[in-house]
Write a protein that holds these residues in place. Structure first.
Motif, PDB file in Angstrom:
ATOM      1  N   PRO A 256      -6.467  -9.956 -28.844  1.00 59.71           N
ATOM      2  CA  PRO A 256      -7.080 -10.770 -27.746  1.00 59.71           C
ATOM      3  C   PRO A 256      -6.436 -12.037 -27.375  1.00 59.71           C
ATOM      4  N   PRO A 257      -6.669 -12.579 -26.427  1.00 60.82           N
ATOM      5  CA  PRO A 257      -5.813 -13.790 -25.814  1.00 60.82           C
ATOM      6  C   PRO A 257      -6.323 -14.867 -26.773  1.00 60.82           C
ATOM      7  N   GLY A 258      -5.587 -15.773 -27.095  1.00 60.55           N
ATOM      8  CA  GLY A 258      -5.737 -16.872 -28.323  1.00 60.55           C
ATOM      9  C   GLY A 258      -5.721 -16.828 -29.699  1.00 60.55           C
ATOM     10  N   CYS A 259      -5.582 -15.340 -29.987  1.00 60.37           N
ATOM     11  CA  CYS A 259      -5.505 -14.807 -31.605  1.00 60.37           C
ATOM     12  C   CYS A 259      -4.298 -14.696 -31.878  1.00 60.37           C
TER      13      CYS A 259
ATOM     14  N   VAL B   5      -2.502  -9.755 -23.215  1.00 61.88           N
ATOM     15  CA  VAL B   5      -3.434  -9.776 -22.066  1.00 61.88           C
ATOM     16  C   VAL B   5      -3.611 -11.105 -21.658  1.00 61.88           C
ATOM     17  N   CYS B   6      -3.571 -11.486 -20.246  1.00 62.16           N
ATOM     18  CA  CYS B   6      -3.749 -12.822 -19.872  1.00 62.16           C
ATOM     19  C   CYS B   6      -5.051 -12.579 -18.762  1.00 62.16           C
ATOM     20  N   TRP B   7      -5.948 -13.539 -18.860  1.00 64.43           N
ATOM     21  CA  TRP B   7      -7.364 -13.265 -18.012  1.00 64.43           C
ATOM     22  C   TRP B   7      -7.153 -14.003 -16.749  1.00 64.43           C
TER      23      TRP B   7
ATOM     24  N   GLY C 267      -8.587  -8.588 -17.584  1.00 63.95           N
ATOM     25  CA  GLY C 267      -7.691  -8.885 -18.464  1.00 63.95           C
ATOM     26  C   GLY C 267      -6.374  -8.275 -17.958  1.00 63.95           C
ATOM     27  N   CYS C 268      -5.345  -8.782 -17.841  1.00 64.23           N
ATOM     28  CA  CYS C 268      -4.262  -8.277 -17.166  1.00 64.23           C
ATOM     29  C   CYS C 268      -2.980  -8.130 -18.148  1.00 64.23           C
TER      30      CYS C 268
END
Length: 254
Positions: free
Chosen positions: A4-7, A164-166, A249-250
């Motif tokens: 997931p983003p940021g992880c 994924v980018c939000w 999430g794209c």
């Protein structure tokens, strides 16, 4: 392994003791670096960190957001020649090791041209998260063959597709009238160019307390990344929906 983003992760598939542990780091740009760890004096090897977040901070624990609906990549292992189109979960797992979670919560099937089974006019023998998807030619009307299908499964991270980018948060409707309608088609029209063609995730929270949608007790007529969110008053025991906001999430390459 997708995150997931940021992880970031210390390759938890290879290190069972770290299966649920990852770290978050913020940097000025997306980057890849390698560092050496020594855990329990039994593991001493290089691991690659994938950094997906902009900014900066020190390492801190990061846990996968289990309230987010996430989809795997699309899979298409069979075509409708022979007896039909058999997208069996057991065979998909064998051909795509590590890409599908142990217990999927949903399955989605589309023809290669993007139609749902109903829109394609096919009779589906089975479509569930334990078996997979089966369309038998013998079940079709007028002796026609099944369409050629691809399938994907809904899992919690980290069993997602691409990085994924939000998007930003959207709240186009209030729960007045028939309910709260945060449909992707409407959001795209009102926010041209801001939402990708094929979202992988949807995240929804209430606008007041930021409670995850799936924790509110509301019944959702629609809640998926391809259609958006619909909460109808008629479906609720209380006769009311909460007010929701959504984001998508794209794939980061979009």
């Amino acid at each position: 392994m997708q995150l997931p983003p940021g992880c970031t992760t210390l390759n938890p598939r290879a290190i069972s003791s770290l299966r649920h542990l990852s770290y978050q780091v913020r940097v000025f740009s997306v980057a890849t670096l390698t560092f050496k760890v020594n855990l329990n004096r039994s593991i001493n090897q290089d691991h690659t960190l994938f950094l997906f977040y902009l900014g900066f901070s020190l390492f801190k624990p990061c846990y996968y957001p289990t309230h987010i609906q996430c989809w795997t990549d699309w899979f298409d292992r069979d075509d409708p020649t022979g007896s039909g189109d058999w997208e069996l979960l057991s065979l998909l797992r064998a051909q795509n090791p590590g890409k599908i979670c142990p217990n999927p919560v949903d399955i989605e099937a589309r023809t290669l041209s993007g139609l749902t089974p109903a829109a394609a006019g096919d009779v589906i023998y089975k479509s569930d998260t334990s078996t997979g998807f089966i369309c038998k030619n013998q079940d079709q009307k007028d002796k026609k063959m099944c369409s050629d299908y691809r399938v994907r499964f809904s899992c919690h991270p980290p069993f997602c597709g691409l990085g994924v980018c939000w998007t930003k948060w959207y709240d186009r409707d209030d729960p007045s009238g028939s309910g709260d309608w945060e449909l992707l088609t409407h959001l795209r029209k009102e926010n041209p160019g801001q939402i990708c063609d094929n979202p992988l995730y949807i995240e929804a929270t209430t606008t007041d307390t930021l409670t995850p949608a799936l924790s509110t007790g509301d019944v959702f007529h629609t809640l998926n990344p391809t259609e958006g969110l619909v909460c109808r008053m008629i479906d609720q025991k209380s006769g009311k929906c909460r007010d929701y906001r959504v984001r998508f999430g794209c794939p980061c390459c979009d």
